[in-house]
Design an enzyme around this catalytic site. Structure first.
Site, PDB file in Angstrom:
ATOM      1  N   GLN A   1      54.179  39.169  40.824  1.00  0.00           N
ATOM      2  CA  GLN A   1      54.834  38.795  39.447  1.00  0.00           C
ATOM      3  C   GLN A   1      54.282  37.293  39.166  1.00  0.00           C
ATOM      4  O   GLN A   1      54.438  36.481  39.965  1.00  0.00           O
ATOM      5  CB  GLN A   1      56.294  38.915  39.396  1.00  0.00           C
ATOM      6  CG  GLN A   1      57.231  38.653  38.298  1.00  0.00           C
ATOM      7  CD  GLN A   1      56.500  39.728  37.193  1.00  0.00           C
ATOM      8  OE1 GLN A   1      56.387  40.883  37.476  1.00  0.00           O
ATOM      9  NE2 GLN A   1      56.736  39.283  35.893  1.00  0.00           N
TER      10      GLN A   1
ATOM     11  N   LYS B   1      61.022  46.909  36.330  1.00  0.00           N
ATOM     12  CA  LYS B   1      59.959  47.788  36.770  1.00  0.00           C
ATOM     13  C   LYS B   1      60.197  48.686  37.812  1.00  0.00           C
ATOM     14  O   LYS B   1      60.008  49.849  37.684  1.00  0.00           O
ATOM     15  CB  LYS B   1      58.647  46.806  37.375  1.00  0.00           C
ATOM     16  CG  LYS B   1      57.956  46.040  36.010  1.00  0.00           C
ATOM     17  CD  LYS B   1      56.973  44.923  36.717  1.00  0.00           C
ATOM     18  CE  LYS B   1      56.545  44.144  35.470  1.00  0.00           C
ATOM     19  NZ  LYS B   1      55.622  42.945  35.674  1.00  0.00           N
TER      20      LYS B   1
ATOM     21  N   ASP C   1      48.188  45.619  37.965  1.00  0.00           N
ATOM     22  CA  ASP C   1      48.024  44.914  36.684  1.00  0.00           C
ATOM     23  C   ASP C   1      46.603  45.006  35.800  1.00  0.00           C
ATOM     24  O   ASP C   1      46.852  44.491  34.785  1.00  0.00           O
ATOM     25  CB  ASP C   1      48.073  43.520  37.235  1.00  0.00           C
ATOM     26  CG  ASP C   1      49.651  43.174  36.950  1.00  0.00           C
ATOM     27  OD1 ASP C   1      50.407  43.284  36.102  1.00  0.00           O
ATOM     28  OD2 ASP C   1      49.877  42.211  37.930  1.00  0.00           O
TER      29      ASP C   1
HETATM   30  N1  GUN Z   1      54.519  37.932  34.220  1.00  0.00           N
HETATM   31  C1  GUN Z   1      54.523  38.211  32.963  1.00  0.00           C
HETATM   32  N2  GUN Z   1      53.736  39.349  32.490  1.00  0.00           N
HETATM   33  C2  GUN Z   1      53.089  39.797  33.551  1.00  0.00           C
HETATM   34  C3  GUN Z   1      52.316  40.918  34.029  1.00  0.00           C
HETATM   35  O1  GUN Z   1      51.759  41.733  32.884  1.00  0.00           O
HETATM   36  N3  GUN Z   1      51.849  41.109  35.339  1.00  0.00           N
HETATM   37  C4  GUN Z   1      52.589  40.178  36.249  1.00  0.00           C
HETATM   38  N4  GUN Z   1      51.887  40.352  37.552  1.00  0.00           N
HETATM   39  N5  GUN Z   1      53.165  39.193  35.944  1.00  0.00           N
HETATM   40  C5  GUN Z   1      53.565  38.879  34.561  1.00  0.00           C
END
Ligand code: GUN
Length: 286
Positions: A96, A52, A119
């Site tokens: 996360q 990311k 998110d």
């Molecule tokens: N862990 C797996 N997918 C995601 C996501 O889309 N957002 C977040 N914050 N954590 C994740």
């Protein structure tokens, strides 16, 4: 031969527009900035968050990963999220997932204000998704938005299509059902208690699987007409440790109209959506 719906061409195309939007923000004195809170050292989360960050840097945004100890106290964690997410120079912020066990009861969507919730987990943004106003500037959930973008990029109109989603998670299945409904699809959400899953999937124009079971979706679940679009959201490891999706790709790729590979299908689109949300959040802040 079916169409392999890779995400790379869509990501490349969208990167150009992200670069332009980022440049324009910078010319107005705003450098889009995202903070990622990562608790502990979950291997997959380390990779996802690094990807990311790398992606944000590709189009000129700032992204910082803030590593917190696996043993952090709940009160410290909450204070840290509040401190970081309330900073004026931060446009987007997320925690996360998954969190360590002692923090898993926390609703992370409620910790970050809706305008910085890249998110799309905050109830305000979920409410905007629920209402489905195309003019809304609510932030949409990343993986579901990526699924819709990929299907449309490959020239498919969702209006009137029968879409079967397998999985009802808060991150993928449930929000995806609303996004697709907003696109005028007819949506069926199947889950662990669904009776006779193949009866549903065989009738679908589009099947989206998001359950996390390595290669469970075989040709037994498909129409014999080879005309279905298959979207695999699963990121799993098989018993030999090999990365694979929920779909038995090798054995069904010639039994459908189109299919997403794993890796290289939906995965990168979650990151693209996150980046698009960050820029939208930064633009909204002006
Ligand atoms: N862990 C797996 N997918 C995601 C996501 O889309 N957002 C977040 N914050 N954590 C994740």
């Amino acid at each position: 031969m079916s169409i392999e719906m890779k995400s790379a061409p869509l990501v490349e195309k969208e990167l150009e527009s992200l670069r332009e939007r980022c440049e324009s923000l910078k010319s107005k004195g705003v450098t889009p900035s995202m903070k990622v809170l990562l608790v502990g050292e979950n291997k997959a989360s380390l990779i996802y968050t690094r990807n990311k960050k790398k992606f944000c840097e590709k189009f000129g945004a700032d992204c910082e990963i803030i590593n917190l100890s696996e043993e952090i106290l709940e009160s410290e964690f909450l204070a840290k999220v509040k401190e970081i997410s309330e900073r004026n120079d931060v446009h987007g912020c997320f925690v996360q997932l998954p969190l360590p066990k002692h923090l898993q009861h926390i609703d992370c969507g409620a910790l970050i204000s809706p305008e910085k919730d890249v998110d799309g987990f905050h109830v305000h943004n979920i409410g905007e998704l629920f209402k489905g106003d195309p003019k809304s500037n609510g932030l949409m959930p990343c993986t579901p938005q990526g699924v819709v973008n990929l299907i449309e990029y490959y020239g498919n109109d969702l209006s009137g299509k029968n879409v079967v989603i397998i999985g009802r998670s808060l991150i993928v299945g449930k929000p995806l059902s609303l996004l697709l409904l907003n696109k005028n699809a007819t949506v069926t959400v199947c889950h662990s208690r669904t009776k006779d899953l193949p009866e549903h999937t065989k009738r679908a124009d589009i099947i989206v699987s998001a359950v996390g079971r390595p290669r469970f979706l075989t040709s037994d679940y498909l129409s014999k007409d080879k005309n279905q679009i298959l979207v695999d959201v699963g990121i799993n490891h098989d018993s030999e440790g090999k990365l694979c999706g929920d779909m038995d790709y090798e054995n069904i790729k010639d039994k459908c109209a189109a299919i997403t590979p794993v890796p290289g299908g939906v995965g990168p689109l979650t990151i693209l959506s996150l980046a698009q949300n960050l820029l939208q959040a930064a633009e909204n802040s002006l």
